[in-house]
Scaffold this active site. Structure first.
Site, PDB file in Angstrom:
ATOM      1  N   TYR A 150       0.837  -1.215   0.000  1.00 54.49           N
ATOM      2  CA  TYR A 150       0.000   0.000   0.000  1.00 54.49           C
ATOM      3  C   TYR A 150       0.873   1.266   0.000  1.00 54.49           C
ATOM      4  O   TYR A 150       0.625   2.208  -0.760  1.00 54.49           O
ATOM      5  CB  TYR A 150      -0.904  -0.050   1.233  1.00 54.49           C
ATOM      6  CG  TYR A 150      -1.918   1.055   1.352  1.00 54.49           C
ATOM      7  CD1 TYR A 150      -3.137   0.976   0.681  1.00 54.49           C
ATOM      8  CD2 TYR A 150      -1.675   2.161   2.150  1.00 54.49           C
ATOM      9  CE1 TYR A 150      -4.085   1.984   0.813  1.00 54.49           C
ATOM     10  CE2 TYR A 150      -2.616   3.176   2.288  1.00 54.49           C
ATOM     11  CZ  TYR A 150      -3.833   3.082   1.624  1.00 54.49           C
ATOM     12  OH  TYR A 150      -4.756   4.083   1.752  1.00 54.49           O
ATOM     13  N   ILE A 183      -8.945   8.187   8.250  1.00 51.10           N
ATOM     14  CA  ILE A 183     -10.293   8.705   8.033  1.00 51.10           C
ATOM     15  C   ILE A 183     -11.280   7.598   8.390  1.00 51.10           C
ATOM     16  O   ILE A 183     -11.052   6.427   8.047  1.00 51.10           O
ATOM     17  CB  ILE A 183     -10.487   9.116   6.547  1.00 51.10           C
ATOM     18  CG1 ILE A 183      -9.326  10.027   6.071  1.00 51.10           C
ATOM     19  CG2 ILE A 183     -11.844   9.774   6.320  1.00 51.10           C
ATOM     20  CD1 ILE A 183      -9.172  11.353   6.776  1.00 51.10           C
TER      21      ILE A 183
HETATM   22  P1  NAD Z   1     -13.404   2.251   0.958  1.00 54.28           P
HETATM   23  O1  NAD Z   1     -12.927   0.851   0.982  1.00 54.28           O
HETATM   24  O2  NAD Z   1     -14.587   2.626   1.785  1.00 54.28           O
HETATM   25  O3  NAD Z   1     -13.686   2.730  -0.543  1.00 54.28           O
HETATM   26  C1  NAD Z   1     -12.861   2.362  -1.631  1.00 54.28           C
HETATM   27  C2  NAD Z   1     -13.738   2.203  -2.851  1.00 54.28           C
HETATM   28  O4  NAD Z   1     -12.917   1.840  -3.964  1.00 54.28           O
HETATM   29  C3  NAD Z   1     -14.787   1.093  -2.672  1.00 54.28           C
HETATM   30  O5  NAD Z   1     -16.044   1.558  -3.089  1.00 54.28           O
HETATM   31  C4  NAD Z   1     -14.262  -0.007  -3.568  1.00 54.28           C
HETATM   32  O6  NAD Z   1     -15.269  -0.872  -4.068  1.00 54.28           O
HETATM   33  C5  NAD Z   1     -13.596   0.811  -4.669  1.00 54.28           C
HETATM   34  N1  NAD Z   1     -12.677  -0.010  -5.442  1.00 54.28           N
HETATM   35  C6  NAD Z   1     -11.852  -0.983  -4.984  1.00 54.28           C
HETATM   36  N2  NAD Z   1     -11.218  -1.571  -6.005  1.00 54.28           N
HETATM   37  C7  NAD Z   1     -11.656  -0.970  -7.142  1.00 54.28           C
HETATM   38  C8  NAD Z   1     -11.360  -1.149  -8.515  1.00 54.28           C
HETATM   39  N3  NAD Z   1     -10.491  -2.071  -8.917  1.00 54.28           N
HETATM   40  N4  NAD Z   1     -11.986  -0.364  -9.420  1.00 54.28           N
HETATM   41  C9  NAD Z   1     -12.886   0.575  -9.021  1.00 54.28           C
HETATM   42  N5  NAD Z   1     -13.195   0.788  -7.724  1.00 54.28           N
HETATM   43  C10 NAD Z   1     -12.583   0.022  -6.794  1.00 54.28           C
HETATM   44  O7  NAD Z   1     -12.141   3.122   1.376  1.00 54.28           O
HETATM   45  P2  NAD Z   1     -11.993   4.694   1.632  1.00 54.28           P
HETATM   46  O8  NAD Z   1     -11.456   4.823   3.003  1.00 54.28           O
HETATM   47  O9  NAD Z   1     -13.194   5.454   1.210  1.00 54.28           O
HETATM   48  O10 NAD Z   1     -10.761   4.986   0.631  1.00 54.28           O
HETATM   49  C11 NAD Z   1     -10.863   5.803  -0.520  1.00 54.28           C
HETATM   50  C12 NAD Z   1      -9.448   6.174  -0.951  1.00 54.28           C
HETATM   51  O11 NAD Z   1      -8.810   6.927   0.086  1.00 54.28           O
HETATM   52  C13 NAD Z   1      -8.542   4.964  -1.197  1.00 54.28           C
HETATM   53  O12 NAD Z   1      -7.686   5.227  -2.292  1.00 54.28           O
HETATM   54  C14 NAD Z   1      -7.729   4.871   0.073  1.00 54.28           C
HETATM   55  O13 NAD Z   1      -6.508   4.232  -0.127  1.00 54.28           O
HETATM   56  C15 NAD Z   1      -7.564   6.342   0.395  1.00 54.28           C
HETATM   57  N6  NAD Z   1      -7.242   6.613   1.784  1.00 54.28           N
HETATM   58  C16 NAD Z   1      -8.082   6.239   2.778  1.00 54.28           C
HETATM   59  C17 NAD Z   1      -7.730   6.529   4.092  1.00 54.28           C
HETATM   60  C18 NAD Z   1      -8.604   6.152   5.254  1.00 54.28           C
HETATM   61  O14 NAD Z   1      -8.145   6.318   6.401  1.00 54.28           O
HETATM   62  N7  NAD Z   1      -9.826   5.690   5.062  1.00 54.28           N
HETATM   63  C19 NAD Z   1      -6.523   7.184   4.367  1.00 54.28           C
HETATM   64  C20 NAD Z   1      -5.704   7.538   3.314  1.00 54.28           C
HETATM   65  C21 NAD Z   1      -6.066   7.271   2.015  1.00 54.28           C
END
Ligand code: NAD
Length: 242
Positions: A150, A183
């Site tokens: 990651y 988040i």
């Molecule tokens: P989440 O798992 O709730 O949402 C991620 C979404 O991406 C899901 O709807 C999933 O189905 C979709 N997804 C997964 N694989 C996919 C693919 N191959 N094609 C299209 N869509 C796909 O997670 P989140 O927390 O909402 O994360 C959103 C973004 O923010 C991600 O890139 C994550 O790495 C990043 N992020 C999240 C956090 C956190 O603390 N939640 C922190 C830093 C970065």
């Protein structure tokens, strides 16, 4: 954002869905995307927004599906102003135990997915002189135990963002990244052991962020208010990286 056309990848839930709702509330036309397994929740998001949203199923790691989605968006909406590369997964394991498949899957979705979407969207975003916002992570800047795959993907997004900003700046396209801290979404709801408490302690504001707080930063970077900002990484982490 009135009548701007915005694609948010991975927008059936979590941060992506919140970003989509925020753009829609500001008058944008929203292209939602997720994988086929998420169709039901993607459809619900589309219904929450109404006629200004359409959804497109595509796996961002699949180059052909992404090309097809972009052609459909161009046809349905007539162009694209903003691409938000949000789709992402984590599959955590220490390197000693990580399989080749776990490494590759995270790189394919989190990093190659950004390449696929940016490449396919580029002609549209250049012709609208629009912008690209990539969702990286504090983990791409600082690393994290059990997240070599990651962290490598999220660090890759930062290098990608900076390089692409140099390539397309003179064409009138801004490319930036956001590095969220922790988040409150499904991705972080099952952190092992004491981890959630430790992270909150290390975060200056003493809590996890809300998806809305990331969405506000995306809106800013996609707006004319950020017209002289490109190639930058905006930390939205409550001071975790301070
Ligand atoms: P989440 O798992 O709730 O949402 C991620 C979404 O991406 C899901 O709807 C999933 O189905 C979709 N997804 C997964 N694989 C996919 C693919 N191959 N094609 C299209 N869509 C796909 O997670 P989140 O927390 O909402 O994360 C959103 C973004 O923010 C991600 O890139 C994550 O790495 C990043 N992020 C999240 C956090 C956190 O603390 N939640 C922190 C830093 C970065």
């Amino acid at each position: 954002m009135k009548n701007k056309i915005v694609l948010i990848t991975g927008s059936s839930q979590g941060i992506g869905k919140t970003i989509a709702l925020k753009f829609a509330s500001l008058g944008a036309k929203v292209a939602l995307n997720d994988i086929a397994a998420q169709e039901e929740s993607l459809k619900k998001t589309q219904q929450e927004i109404g006629k200004d949203a359409k959804y497109f199923l595509a796996d961002v790691s699949n180059h052909e599906e992404v090309e097809k989605m972009m052609a459909e968006i161009a046809k349905e909406f007539g162009g694209l102003d903003v691409l938000v590369n949000n789709a992402g997964i984590c599959q955590d394991r220490t390197l000693a135990k990580m399989t080749q498949e776990e490494w590759q899957r995270v790189i394919n979705i989190n990093l190659t997915g950004v390449f696929n979407c940016a490449k396919a969207a580029l002609p549209l975003v250049v012709s609208s002189q629009g912008s690209i916002v990539n969702i990286s992570s504090i983990v791409g800047q600082r690393g994290n135990f059990g997240q070599t795959n990651y962290a490598a993907a999220k660090a890759g997004i930062i290098g990608f963002t900076k390089s692409l900003s140099k390539e397309v700046g003179k064409l009138g396209v801004n490319v930036n990244a956001i590095a969220p801290g922790f988040i409150a979404t499904k991705m972080t709801e099952n952190l092992p052991g004491q981890m959630a408490g430790i992270i909150k302690q290390l975060t200056s504001l003493g809590r996890f962020g809300q998806p809305e707080e990331v969405a506000e930063a995306v809106i800013f970077l996609a707006s004319d208010k950020a017209s002289f900002i490109t190639g930058s990484v905006l930390n939205v982490d409550g001071g975790l990286s301070a």
